[in-house]
Write an enzyme that holds these catalytic residues in place. Structure first.
Site, PDB file in Angstrom:
ATOM      1  N   THR A  47       2.697   4.144   7.471  1.00  0.00           N
ATOM      2  CA  THR A  47       4.100   4.338   6.445  1.00  0.00           C
ATOM      3  C   THR A  47       4.606   3.620   7.939  1.00  0.00           C
ATOM      4  O   THR A  47       5.389   2.770   7.024  1.00  0.00           O
ATOM      5  CB  THR A  47       4.320   5.726   6.678  1.00  0.00           C
ATOM      6  OG1 THR A  47       3.453   5.944   5.734  1.00  0.00           O
ATOM      7  CG2 THR A  47       5.274   5.521   5.884  1.00  0.00           C
ATOM      8  N   TYR A 111       0.737   5.980  -6.254  1.00  0.00           N
ATOM      9  CA  TYR A 111       1.102   5.894  -7.345  1.00  0.00           C
ATOM     10  C   TYR A 111       0.443   5.506  -8.713  1.00  0.00           C
ATOM     11  O   TYR A 111       0.357   6.037  -9.529  1.00  0.00           O
ATOM     12  CB  TYR A 111       1.442   3.823  -7.713  1.00  0.00           C
ATOM     13  CG  TYR A 111       2.190   3.063  -8.571  1.00  0.00           C
ATOM     14  CD1 TYR A 111       3.323   3.470  -8.843  1.00  0.00           C
ATOM     15  CD2 TYR A 111       1.371   2.549  -9.809  1.00  0.00           C
ATOM     16  CE1 TYR A 111       4.138   3.254 -10.670  1.00  0.00           C
ATOM     17  CE2 TYR A 111       1.876   2.273 -11.038  1.00  0.00           C
ATOM     18  CZ  TYR A 111       3.151   2.648 -11.765  1.00  0.00           C
ATOM     19  OH  TYR A 111       3.587   2.133 -12.568  1.00  0.00           O
ATOM     20  N   TYR A 137      -5.097  11.572   5.272  1.00  0.00           N
ATOM     21  CA  TYR A 137      -3.214  11.815   5.536  1.00  0.00           C
ATOM     22  C   TYR A 137      -2.593  12.050   5.034  1.00  0.00           C
ATOM     23  O   TYR A 137      -2.884  11.353   3.276  1.00  0.00           O
ATOM     24  CB  TYR A 137      -3.246   9.875   5.522  1.00  0.00           C
ATOM     25  CG  TYR A 137      -1.882   9.957   6.410  1.00  0.00           C
ATOM     26  CD1 TYR A 137      -0.568  10.633   6.071  1.00  0.00           C
ATOM     27  CD2 TYR A 137      -1.139   8.282   6.933  1.00  0.00           C
ATOM     28  CE1 TYR A 137       0.702  10.040   6.396  1.00  0.00           C
ATOM     29  CE2 TYR A 137       0.410   8.421   6.440  1.00  0.00           C
ATOM     30  CZ  TYR A 137       1.093   8.922   6.727  1.00  0.00           C
ATOM     31  OH  TYR A 137       2.780   9.266   7.387  1.00  0.00           O
ATOM     32  N   ARG A 142       6.021  11.123  -0.348  1.00  0.00           N
ATOM     33  CA  ARG A 142       5.947   9.244  -0.472  1.00  0.00           C
ATOM     34  C   ARG A 142       4.909   8.905  -1.133  1.00  0.00           C
ATOM     35  O   ARG A 142       5.138   8.148  -1.499  1.00  0.00           O
ATOM     36  CB  ARG A 142       5.206   8.717   1.068  1.00  0.00           C
ATOM     37  CG  ARG A 142       6.514   9.071   2.022  1.00  0.00           C
ATOM     38  CD  ARG A 142       6.590   7.859   3.429  1.00  0.00           C
ATOM     39  NE  ARG A 142       6.602   6.666   2.923  1.00  0.00           N
ATOM     40  CZ  ARG A 142       8.489   6.293   3.719  1.00  0.00           C
ATOM     41  NH1 ARG A 142       8.792   6.807   4.934  1.00  0.00           N
ATOM     42  NH2 ARG A 142       8.241   5.125   3.318  1.00  0.00           N
ATOM     43  N   LYS A 166      -4.283  13.916   9.028  1.00  0.00           N
ATOM     44  CA  LYS A 166      -2.852  14.572   9.072  1.00  0.00           C
ATOM     45  C   LYS A 166      -1.910  14.310   8.269  1.00  0.00           C
ATOM     46  O   LYS A 166      -1.817  14.642   7.174  1.00  0.00           O
ATOM     47  CB  LYS A 166      -2.324  12.442   9.743  1.00  0.00           C
ATOM     48  CG  LYS A 166      -1.068  12.559   9.705  1.00  0.00           C
ATOM     49  CD  LYS A 166      -0.731  11.381  10.380  1.00  0.00           C
ATOM     50  CE  LYS A 166       1.031  11.104   9.633  1.00  0.00           C
ATOM     51  NZ  LYS A 166       1.756   9.464  10.070  1.00  0.00           N
ATOM     52  N   ILE A 207       0.933  12.713  15.137  1.00  0.00           N
ATOM     53  CA  ILE A 207       1.566  11.353  15.077  1.00  0.00           C
ATOM     54  C   ILE A 207       2.846  11.298  14.759  1.00  0.00           C
ATOM     55  O   ILE A 207       2.891  11.917  13.802  1.00  0.00           O
ATOM     56  CB  ILE A 207       0.161  11.134  13.478  1.00  0.00           C
ATOM     57  CG1 ILE A 207      -1.257  10.564  14.272  1.00  0.00           C
ATOM     58  CG2 ILE A 207       0.489   9.213  13.731  1.00  0.00           C
ATOM     59  CD1 ILE A 207      -2.025  10.620  13.173  1.00  0.00           C
TER      60      ILE A 207
END
Length: 298
Positions: A47, A111, A137, A142, A166, A207
């Protein structure tokens, strides 16, 4: 395969641009700086690396450069290989493996808003497409998509090379839930503000966005916590609180790229539309906050 493979202090690399194009020379220098200041692994094209606006060729170039730069060092490459289309994620994962990446980080499909069954099949397909380690992840703020605890654990138990997750949901409860139900699973902090709480709860690394700017501090924090020197780790985490906070005053990676520009680590403050430079007010706040920290150069 030993599932406990890529842990420790890791940096979600920014992607520098120059006149609209990938600035390859600066990218290499930024990775070399990470290596010099104690980071255990770098993550190209996550990202923070603006993967959503890179072309596929640029995405693959970033992976190639990271692998080449980390070759013959102790620093591992956990390549970003996520997409809202499973076949695209598989393609990126295979490419990362072919180039010599040590593992992949794969974000939840954005999406589409798949069901948990769809998520399970998505990640199972990606994991089957490669032999290298896969880190899930989870960043629902987001992607509008969250990996449920039972789905993450099922993937961990059924896919040999999925070794952990993550966690960037911002929820300590989620991290506790994961480790209480599957203590063998590797949980990595994906939210700098709560790096210490996650590490002290049994997390095996971070991270970090902040480590683009302060790799030495994030490395020290992570290693102290993993060695169970929690008092020292908390002290570092507390000292980093203000910079961690300001680096999310606008959408990531706008603030961290601004900070890198102010520090002279990138030549130009360039982002890909629809991302744009910060407001003057936030630019000034970032600059003022940075004066409280010692930022090491190249």
């Amino acid at each position: 395969m030993d599932k406990n493979v890529i842990i420790g202090a890791m940096t979600a690399l920014i992607t520098p641009f120059k006149n609209g194009k990938l600035d390859e020379q600066t990218y290499i220098k930024l990775i070399q700086r990470q290596i010099a200041h104690g980071i255990d692994a770098v993550i190209p094209v996550g990202t923070t690396g603006e993967s959503a606006t890179l072309t596929h060729n640029e995405h693959k170039t970033c992976i190639e450069l990271a692998v080449q730069t980390c070759k013959n060092t102790k620093v591992k490459v956990l390549a970003g290989a996520g997409s809202n289309a499973t076949h695209e994620a598989e393609d990126l994962a295979k490419f990362a493996q072919e180039q010599g990446a040590d593992g992949i980080l794969s974000v939840t499909p954005y999406y589409n808003k798949p069901t948990q069954t769809g998520l399970f099949e998505h990640y199972k397909a990606i994991a089957k497409s490669v032999d290298i380690p896969v880190l899930l992840y989870n960043v629902p703020s987001r992607t509008a998509c969250e990996i449920a605890t039972n789905t993450a654990i099922k993937l961990f138990r059924e896919c040999e090379n999925i070794y952990g997750i993550k966690e960037a949901s911002g929820s300590i409860d989620k991290c506790v839930d994961l480790l209480a139900n599957e203590p063998r699973m590797i949980v990595i902090s994906g939210d700098d503000a709560i790096n210490y709480p996650i590490l002290s709860n049994g997390g095996k690394g971070v991270i970090s966005v902040t480590s683009n700017l302060l790799p030495d501090k994030i490395s020290l924090l992570t290693h102290q916590a993993m060695e169970e020197n929690f008092k020292e780790a908390k002290k570092i985490n507390d000292a980093l609180y203000q910079i961690n906070k300001i680096l999310f005053c606008e959408s990531n990676p706008i603030p961290i790229k601004t900070a890198m520009y102010i520090a002279g680590l990138i030549e130009k403050l360039e982002l890909r539309l629809p991302l744009c430079p910060p407001s003057k007010e936030n630019f000034d706040k970032i600059e003022q906050t940075m004066k409280k920290y010692e930022i090491k150069g190249f």
